[in-house]
Design an enzyme around this catalytic site. Structure first.
Site, PDB file in Angstrom:
ATOM      1  N   ASN A   1       0.825  -1.202   0.000  1.00 26.55           N
ATOM      2  CA  ASN A   1       0.000   0.000   0.000  1.00 26.55           C
ATOM      3  C   ASN A   1       0.865   1.261   0.000  1.00 26.55           C
ATOM      4  O   ASN A   1       1.798   1.393   0.788  1.00 26.55           O
ATOM      5  CB  ASN A   1      -0.874   0.032   1.256  1.00 26.55           C
ATOM      6  CG  ASN A   1      -1.733   1.282   1.319  1.00 26.55           C
ATOM      7  OD1 ASN A   1      -2.612   1.476   0.487  1.00 26.55           O
ATOM      8  ND2 ASN A   1      -1.464   2.148   2.293  1.00 26.55           N
ATOM      9  N   GLU A   2       0.536   2.167  -0.899  1.00 27.82           N
ATOM     10  CA  GLU A   2       1.223   3.458  -0.985  1.00 27.82           C
ATOM     11  C   GLU A   2       2.733   3.288  -0.922  1.00 27.82           C
ATOM     12  O   GLU A   2       3.417   3.788  -0.023  1.00 27.82           O
ATOM     13  CB  GLU A   2       0.709   4.432   0.080  1.00 27.82           C
ATOM     14  CG  GLU A   2      -0.763   4.738  -0.171  1.00 27.82           C
ATOM     15  CD  GLU A   2      -1.342   5.886   0.641  1.00 27.82           C
ATOM     16  OE1 GLU A   2      -0.751   6.245   1.665  1.00 27.82           O
ATOM     17  OE2 GLU A   2      -2.385   6.419   0.225  1.00 27.82           O
TER      18      GLU A   2
HETATM   19  C1  BGC Z   1      -3.696   5.198   3.845  1.00 24.07           C
HETATM   20  C2  BGC Z   1      -4.747   4.865   4.888  1.00 24.07           C
HETATM   21  C3  BGC Z   1      -5.145   6.139   5.608  1.00 24.07           C
HETATM   22  C4  BGC Z   1      -5.788   7.053   4.593  1.00 24.07           C
HETATM   23  C5  BGC Z   1      -6.365   8.346   5.146  1.00 24.07           C
HETATM   24  C6  BGC Z   1      -3.935   6.481   3.116  1.00 24.07           C
HETATM   25  O1  BGC Z   1      -2.753   7.180   3.149  1.00 24.07           O
HETATM   26  O2  BGC Z   1      -3.491   4.122   2.989  1.00 24.07           O
HETATM   27  O3  BGC Z   1      -4.223   3.904   5.742  1.00 24.07           O
HETATM   28  O4  BGC Z   1      -5.956   5.905   6.692  1.00 24.07           O
HETATM   29  O5  BGC Z   1      -4.868   7.382   3.588  1.00 24.07           O
HETATM   30  O6  BGC Z   1      -5.382   9.191   5.627  1.00 24.07           O
END
Ligand code: BGC
Length: 425
Positions: A155-156
């Site tokens: 993720n990201e």
């Molecule tokens: C992340 C989440 C986070 C969301 C809201 C994203 O950066 O993957 O885990 O809660 O943004 O900030």
């Protein structure tokens, strides 16, 4: 307007933010430290670990057909090389539950949290992490892959560089004794930079005790350029491992992408930012089955560089601009270079006013539909988040959910936005 039958409409969560008691993870350890940068510890979170069926059922009743969630590495492999069969079984049940309710599971292997042992070995700057991640990905594919069609490896994957940039900006601003909290409002994840700076010297000692180093390289630490590419190499290793076990699984990673906009004179800053945020990753993701697009807001650049939100703009609880148009812009921009399928794996708004969430979804989905009409292969949209949850360092105060969760009783109350999202199917 409704989407085509096979379009995935769902919601996203991440294990640590909703399950509760993720005790073998680096985040859990950091939350317990006396000089923690977290406003509060995650504790039981939303107790989704025990209540997943109730939550999945609510999604299905509202008409959603996809659920993006993460399996927790720190649960599956709490000690290096020791896999926990019961925890694996847990996720097998969650996946079966999705199927029971007609929901397509989209599984993320790594969503920010890592096992403590990995961080003790050098974390996300250590070469050995590539092999460790490959092994874990292979295990998941072998154990759970026959039930899955989609895996997001990381993720990201670009978060570390974004944090490095923002930490640098923050340091400069703090040095100039300017209003430091302004810099924080531009990163798309809950971070308390001010508190972090204040706690830094104590935190070093506490980190040394837990992780064996004063500066642990957790996933959400400022990345070096080498560390940034190490994450990409870990992604490639995981893709190969998954494909070797389960060639049928569609694999990709997700990126946090701002809608970057140049005002006159800001073009060079904007181009450089887009290269850093997206384009330089292309060699590592070009052959993936899909790319997960995650967008929350926009960032504008002027002749001096990055600009704050325009005067008078509506801000979300996260302090960044309410800007649902950003999703369409990002999808179009990504498609210029990445021709594979796109899945919106996160998009959402932290607000206590659910009518703003409904309006946000309306604009964001209208943008997605325009992209599809223009032939861009967008295959799904997962809203962040299924329920109000633990927003990392910012704790439970940020409410991103389609479902409200009572922190005392864990009672769930769907907000109107949940049914609204479901009405697009
Ligand atoms: C992340 C989440 C986070 C969301 C809201 C994203 O950066 O993957 O885990 O809660 O943004 O900030």
């Amino acid at each position: 307007m409704k989407f085509a039958e096979d379009f995935l409409i769902g919601a996203s969560t991440a294990a640590h933010q909703v399950e509760g008691n993720n005790i073998h993870s680096d985040y859990w350890a950091q939350e317990q430290m006396p000089h923690s940068s977290f406003t509060e510890p995650s504790g039981d979170a939303c107790d989704h670990y025990n209540r997943y069926e109730e939550d999945i059922k609510l999604m299905a009743e509202a008409g959603l057909n996809a659920y993006r969630f993460s399996v927790e590495w720190a649960r599956i492999e709490p000690e290096e090389g020791v896999y926990d069969a019961e925890e694996t079984e847990h996720y097998r049940k969650v996946i079966a539950c999705c199927r029971k309710y007609g929901i397509e599971p989209i599984v993320t292997l790594h969503h920010f949290t890592s096992p403590v042992w990995l961080i003790r070995k050098g974390g996300w700057e250590a070469e050995s992490t590539i092999e460790d991640f490959r092994r874990y990905a292979s295990y998941i594919a072998k154990e759970l892959g026959s039930e899955l069609n989609y895996i997001c490896t990381i993720n990201e994957a670009n978060m570390g560089l974004q944090l490095a940039a923002i930490a640098k900006r923050f340091r400069l601003m703090a040095e100039q004794a300017q209003k430091a909290s302004k810099a924080e409002g531009t990163v798309q994840v809950g971070m308390n930079f001010e508190k972090m700076m204040e706690n830094m010297k104590y935190a070093a000692q506490e980190n040394a005790q837990v992780f064996g180093t004063p500066q642990p390289q957790i996933f959400v630490s400022s990345r070096t350029p080498e560390g940034d590419l190490l994450v990409m190499r870990a992604h490639r290793a995981a893709v190969e491992a998954v494909k070797a076990e389960c060639p049928h699984i569609k694999t990709g990673l997700t990126l946090s992408m701002h809608d970057l906009q140049a005002l006159p004179g800001g073009e060079a800053f904007e181009e450089a930012a887009w290269d850093e945020e997206f384009r330089h990753y292309l060699p590592y993701i070009q052959d993936d089955d899909f790319l997960g697009v995650q967008n929350y807001t926009r960032t504008q650049y002027g002749p001096q560089g990055q600009l704050p939100a325009p005067e008078g703009a509506e801000l979300t609880q996260m302090n960044y601009e309410y800007y649902p148009e950003g999703l369409e812009h990002v999808i179009r921009r990504v498609h210029e270079d990445f021709k594979g399928d796109l899945i919106v794996t996160e998009n959402g708004i932290a607000t206590s006013d659910d009518t703003r969430r409904v309006a946000f979804i309306e604009t964001a989905l209208a943008g997605v539909q325009k992209c599809i009409a223009d032939g861009i292969p967008v295959k799904g949209y997962c809203h962040w988040s299924l329920m109000d949850n633990f927003e990392w360092q910012k704790g439970y105060e940020m409410t991103f959910g389609l479902i409200a969760v009572n922190r005392e009783t864990q009672e769930r109350t769907p907000k109107p936005s949940l049914a609204y999202l479901g009405s697009f199917r």
